[in-house]
Design a protein around this motif. Sequence first.
Motif, mmCIF file in Angstrom:
data_model
loop_
_atom_site.group_PDB
_atom_site.id
_atom_site.type_symbol
_atom_site.label_atom_id
_atom_site.label_comp_id
_atom_site.label_asym_id
_atom_site.label_seq_id
_atom_site.Cartn_x
_atom_site.Cartn_y
_atom_site.Cartn_z
ATOM 1 N N LEU A 1 85.606 0.701 43.500
ATOM 2 C CA LEU A 1 84.927 1.879 44.027
ATOM 3 C C LEU A 1 85.520 2.316 45.356
ATOM 4 O O LEU A 1 85.758 3.486 45.582
ATOM 5 N N LEU A 2 85.753 1.317 46.221
ATOM 6 C CA LEU A 2 86.272 1.673 47.542
ATOM 7 C C LEU A 2 87.788 1.584 47.543
ATOM 8 O O LEU A 2 88.368 0.630 47.030
ATOM 9 N N PRO A 3 88.439 2.599 48.071
ATOM 10 C CA PRO A 3 89.912 2.547 48.145
ATOM 11 C C PRO A 3 90.366 1.483 49.150
ATOM 12 O O PRO A 3 89.644 1.198 50.105
ATOM 13 N N GLU A 4 91.544 0.926 48.902
ATOM 14 C CA GLU A 4 92.072 -0.053 49.869
ATOM 15 C C GLU A 4 92.557 0.662 51.118
ATOM 16 O O GLU A 4 92.381 0.207 52.233
ATOM 17 N N VAL A 5 93.191 1.808 50.873
ATOM 18 C CA VAL A 5 93.603 2.621 52.012
ATOM 19 C C VAL A 5 92.831 3.938 51.934
ATOM 20 O O VAL A 5 92.865 4.627 50.918
ATOM 21 N N TRP A 6 92.066 4.252 52.976
ATOM 22 C CA TRP A 6 91.347 5.536 52.978
ATOM 23 C C TRP A 6 92.350 6.637 53.231
ATOM 24 O O TRP A 6 93.077 6.613 54.208
ATOM 25 N N ASP A 7 92.366 7.595 52.312
ATOM 26 C CA ASP A 7 93.427 8.584 52.370
ATOM 27 C C ASP A 7 92.842 9.976 52.197
ATOM 28 O O ASP A 7 92.222 10.268 51.170
ATOM 29 N N PHE A 8 93.012 10.829 53.191
ATOM 30 C CA PHE A 8 92.464 12.185 53.087
ATOM 31 C C PHE A 8 93.546 13.186 52.694
ATOM 32 O O PHE A 8 93.324 14.384 52.739
ATOM 33 N N GLU A 9 94.708 12.639 52.291
ATOM 34 C CA GLU A 9 95.827 13.492 51.895
ATOM 35 C C GLU A 9 95.433 14.433 50.745
ATOM 36 O O GLU A 9 95.801 15.601 50.722
ATOM 37 N N ASN A 10 94.634 13.886 49.804
ATOM 38 C CA ASN A 10 94.194 14.693 48.644
ATOM 39 C C ASN A 10 93.459 15.940 49.091
ATOM 40 O O ASN A 10 93.628 17.005 48.518
ATOM 41 N N TYR A 11 92.617 15.780 50.099
ATOM 42 C CA TYR A 11 91.843 16.927 50.579
ATOM 43 C C TYR A 11 92.767 17.950 51.205
ATOM 44 O O TYR A 11 92.608 19.150 51.007
#
Lengths: 278, 389
Positions: free
Chosen positions: A51-61
């Motif tokens: 459920l939780l990503p290993e690396v939080w990544d806001f690149e998609n947004y």
Amino acid sequence: MQKTCTLSVLKVYLLNAFLAGGAIVMLAPFVWMLSLSLKPENEIYTPFIKLLPEVWDFENYREAVNYGETGKFVFNGIVVTGSILLLQYLTIIPGAYVLARKRFRLEKLCFALVLAALMIPQHIAAIPLFMLMGRLSLLNTYTALILPFMTSAFGLFLLRQSFKALPQDLIDAARIDGASEAYALFAILVPQIFPALAAFSVFSIVSHWNDFFWPLLVVSDMELATPPLGVSIFASDEGGNDVGPMMASATLIVLPLMLVFLAARKRFVQGMTMTGLK
Amino acid sequence: MLQLKSIGKSFGATVVLKDISLNVGRGEFISLLGPSGCGKTTLLRIVAGLESLSMGRVFIGGRDVTDRDASQRDIAMVFQSYALYPHKSVGENIAFPIRMHAPWQAAIPLFGSLTPAGKALKKEIEIRVPKVAHALGLGELVHRRPAQLSGGQKQRVALARALVRDPLLFLMDEPLSNLDAALRAEMRSEIMELHRKTGCTFIYVTHDQTEAMTMSQRIVLLDKGSIRQAGTPLELYDNPNNLFTASFIGSPKLNVLPYQHSPGVVRLNGCLMRSLEAHETAAHLKEKAASVGLRAEAMKLCAPAHADAIHCRVRLIEQMGNETVVFVETDAMPGSRLAVRVARSEGNVLSEGEVLALRPEWSRALFFDVGGDRVRLRNVRRQAFLEAA
């Protein structure tokens, strides 16, 4: 005494567990959407469910906003659903009032037609409507997205029931006090049916914000795309699915709806229970 | 102030009102009285412009308003249900009629209050609303919502809303019927006081004859869509034109006894009347009478051997404190009761089941023919005397 107490507590727990289960089933896709939207591409396709990503990544947004132009779709969505809602208010409030309060010839027929219209799925009328829009050279315009929904049989029905429940004296009093009938309707009666109006607004906003079918038919110009149409860019572009940005885009698009519902939640539930509609 | 010219109203084949003509003077307090379904509320709604009419014309303040909308008639109305606007505060409810009669510039959304008309309106509201609220004892309630008020308070707000302007006509549709008895008596005198103070023309609809009798200067009694009689309360009480008026007005209800008269023989309720007065009165009747109406105070206790004695049995005694009303049953009309008003001292010695003798007071008797129309006496001087009594 003790026993009945524990029994009823148990019942409450069971009931809550059941409801919680239902909530989880309903929420799972949303949670998954949120989770995927926050993962970098290499984390999306893994054999494990995390459920939780290993690396939080806001690149998609960032990509959703820049490349996918989600802002534009949201803007289009607001213009289209907002105009639809406004036009619907303007047509169904007087219409429902007349159906509820006025006695006229063919009154029964008019109401029967409203009921009949309630039963016709949107898709049946789609082809003739599309051809009509084509003849009027309205394809690929905001008008094509808005015009077919400028009134609503469901809204007419819902508001008629609410108007019927109001006392006639209220409008008589306003007229004697010097108000015109139209003023009395909007200034005195409409505030009384606020819950029904709020419920209808949520229905209308949700269904037209999420509508994919009709915009897909009449709009091919991406400049006019509504949110669901906009999200589909990521589904078809470059031969493959671009899941991360697509999920980010979907999250951004759902957000305004959630806010609308949360704001109107109390009124919405009132409106539904009031009209006996479930 | 108000003129109705042969008003008629029918819903399909049902005739609700037929040929109603009426003149109401400036400052008059007039009651439309009648049993439920007699058309009194419909008549009021026609005056208000809330109901269309099938024929006739309505004039208010000398102008023909028949085709005018309710909002253009310059009237105020108090409804049975009060009809307060639930989403507005008491103050806003009262201010609403002023707002509606302000120039259109004041009603422009957002900017209306900046125009001269808007400023004048604001000033007017600030002066008049507290004044009328204060007059009706609503001073502290102006910020409340109608849902937070008691029935009596709602009633006062409805009155205040109607009084805040100076309308030509002031219409009230059974305004007191939702209040309890004590409050009703209080509001009754308050409404009369308001009428006296404002000098407005009041039209008051009620089915309660006590309200109509005590409050109004003139009563219009309606039955089945037409006027049965119009006049001052005492005129209707003392000198009714027909049996309907006589029985509708007055409490306890008028006693109606069958009456037969042939030369030399007078029968009342089956009993032979032998007094000179009974025969004299019968001889003066202009037409043949079939029944006699006697008010509770027009029957007296008498000795069993009295020439006009009607024998009966006591069924119920109602102590009012200052007087006593005795309900008796006669052999000629088993099941129906006659009401007799007696002094307290007389009532004290009576008990239920006791056998009594009653006599009519002929000078106060009201005669009616088979159709229920009043039968008058021939002797003019005597008639004048009777009507003055």
